[in-house]
Design an enzyme around this catalytic site. Structure first.
Site, PDB file in Angstrom:
ATOM      1  N   ARG A  73      42.665  44.187  41.856  1.00  0.00           N
ATOM      2  CA  ARG A  73      41.655  45.052  41.724  1.00  0.00           C
ATOM      3  C   ARG A  73      40.718  43.348  40.959  1.00  0.00           C
ATOM      4  NH1 ARG A  73      41.964  46.824  45.267  1.00  0.00           N
ATOM      5  NH2 ARG A  73      41.850  48.952  46.057  1.00  0.00           N
ATOM      6  N   GLU A  89      30.276  33.181  40.867  1.00  0.00           N
ATOM      7  CA  GLU A  89      30.699  32.008  39.046  1.00  0.00           C
ATOM      8  C   GLU A  89      32.091  31.736  39.837  1.00  0.00           C
ATOM      9  OE1 GLU A  89      30.562  34.180  35.813  1.00  0.00           O
ATOM     10  OE2 GLU A  89      31.625  36.490  36.286  1.00  0.00           O
ATOM     11  N   HIS A 143      39.517  38.858  49.585  1.00  0.00           N
ATOM     12  CA  HIS A 143      40.013  39.883  49.897  1.00  0.00           C
ATOM     13  C   HIS A 143      41.584  40.609  51.143  1.00  0.00           C
ATOM     14  CE1 HIS A 143      39.849  44.611  49.156  1.00  0.00           C
ATOM     15  NE2 HIS A 143      40.968  44.003  48.545  1.00  0.00           N
TER      16      HIS A 143
END
Length: 392
Positions: A231, A260, A272
């Site tokens: 996560r 970033e 993902h």
């Protein structure tokens, strides 16, 4: 007829496990009995009062408003282990990508297009800029030894890595599945200070959010490589970037793209992909569907993240009623429930009561149909959250 609402595209093979004569499945449906979801965010969703259960076709449930659903007596299921192999394989790939800069090497070779016969010599001369260490003999720290973490630990050990695992809440099944070669650390610090590679496999909670931060990075070995396919919030991106810029961290692989992170060439961001295999999607769908069917048809609860595990192996009495009652886990509740049944001259054929924290769940078999008036009397008991009768 049970009604199932799907909030994402769910494997057709999984949905086929719902008997067509007994179930209606659609993405838009009135008064659904249950919701089947993958990654859709349910926090801002208005949950229909008809909902009895939510099944997440995956392990993580941070997209589901669990406290609010629990207050309504809605059981939330997940599918731990169903996508474990898919994630395990991607973690092994991430370990290799963090060591051997093959993505950069491939891009560099692609940029040689147009140089014709010079390409073999140019490639040979340029390969020295893409040297990276082998995994064999290095120390891998595995944070979290659930279904995925245990599989990763075993596979890394098979590759010749020295594996240290940490999980204060390790299950008996996970402990039995671990290779003898995997060393169990007593503290997280024991992993942080010794590992050449660190991979994270814990759920994101208030306790684990920001688990990898500046203080922990400071204690790590110089040149550590970090993998996070669990996560995004488990690591503090700002602190990761500072570690990369200082050289403390050699490489960071994340399955959670973030603006970033994309500007740093020592970061490998994936979209993902952890469970993005057809096999994993089918496995998750199969497990989620089976759990929903078992709950709706028999009242059994398996792999719930908010309710206790609870089931009766005997079938519902023919012509009878199975009562499924959730209530606050306080003194005297079972007595009040059985008193209501006794006053209605209903004999209990079978009964089980399980609790989890502040919540309790009962399955009670009655040999005859239970009148709606009795069900309402059960609902009127102070502390009862939800009452459902399943006819045999």
């Amino acid at each position: 007829m049970y009604k199932i609402q799907t909030l994402n595209k769910i494997s057709a093979e999984g949905l086929a496990k719902f008997p067509r004569d007994d179930y209606e499945i659609a993405s838009e449906i009135l008064n659904p009995d249950a919701i089947l979801v993958r990654s859709a965010d349910m926090h801002s969703m208005e949950i229909p009062s008809s909902i009895k259960a939510v099944a997440r076709a995956g392990a993580g449930t941070n997209n589901i408003p669990i406290p609010a659903l629990t207050e309504k007596g809605v059981v939330v299921f997940n599918t731990p282990g169903a996508n474990a192999n898919a994630v395990r394989e991607l973690v092994i790939l991430a370990l290799l990508l963090s060591s051997r800069p093959v993505i950069k090497a491939n891009k560099w070779v692609q940029d040689l297009a147009g140089k014709g016969s010079e390409i073999p010599d140019l490639a040979e001369k340029g390969k020295s800029q893409f040297i990276g260490p082998e995994l064999k003999g290095k120390v891998l720290g595995v944070i979290g030894l659930g279904a995925i973490g245990a599989m990763v630990a075993n596979s890394a050990s098979d590759l010749g890595m020295n594996v240290i695992g940490y999980d204060p809440y390790i299950s008996v099944d996970a402990a039995w599945s671990l290779s003898r070669a995997v060393h169990k650390a007593e503290t997280l610090d024991a992993i942080i200070t010794k590992a050449d590679y660190i991979t994270i496999h814990v759920p994101q909670t208030s306790d684990t959010k920001g688990l990898i931060n500046a203080d922990r990075i400071k204690a790590m070995k110089n040149g550590v490589r970090i993998i996070n396919l669990a996560r995004g919030g488990l690591v503090v991106n700002k602190d990761i970037l500072e570690g990369l810029n200082s050289g403390k961290i050699a490489s960071f692989v994340s399955d959670f793209a973030d603006e970033e992170l994309l500007s740093n060439d020592k970061v490998i961001c994936l979209p993902h992909l952890g469970a993005s295999t057809p096999e994993a999607e089918e496995n998750c769908a199969f497990m989620a569907v089976n759990q929903l069917r078992s709950f709706l048809e028999t009242g059994a609860i398996i792999n719930s993240v908010n309710f206790p595990k609870c089931k009766i192996d005997d079938p519902i009495p023919t012509g009878g009623t199975r009562l499924c009652i959730s209530h606050k886990n306080v003194h005297g509740m079972v007595g009040q429930i059985t008193t209501v049944l006794a006053k209605a001259s209903l004999n209990i054929e079978g009964m089980i009561n399980q609790n989890r924290g502040d919540l309790a769940y009962n399955i009670i078999d009655i040999a005859v149909p239970v009148a709606e008036e009795v069900l309402q009397n059960l609902r009127d008991i102070d502390g009862v959250i939800h009452v459902r009768g399943i006819l045999g």
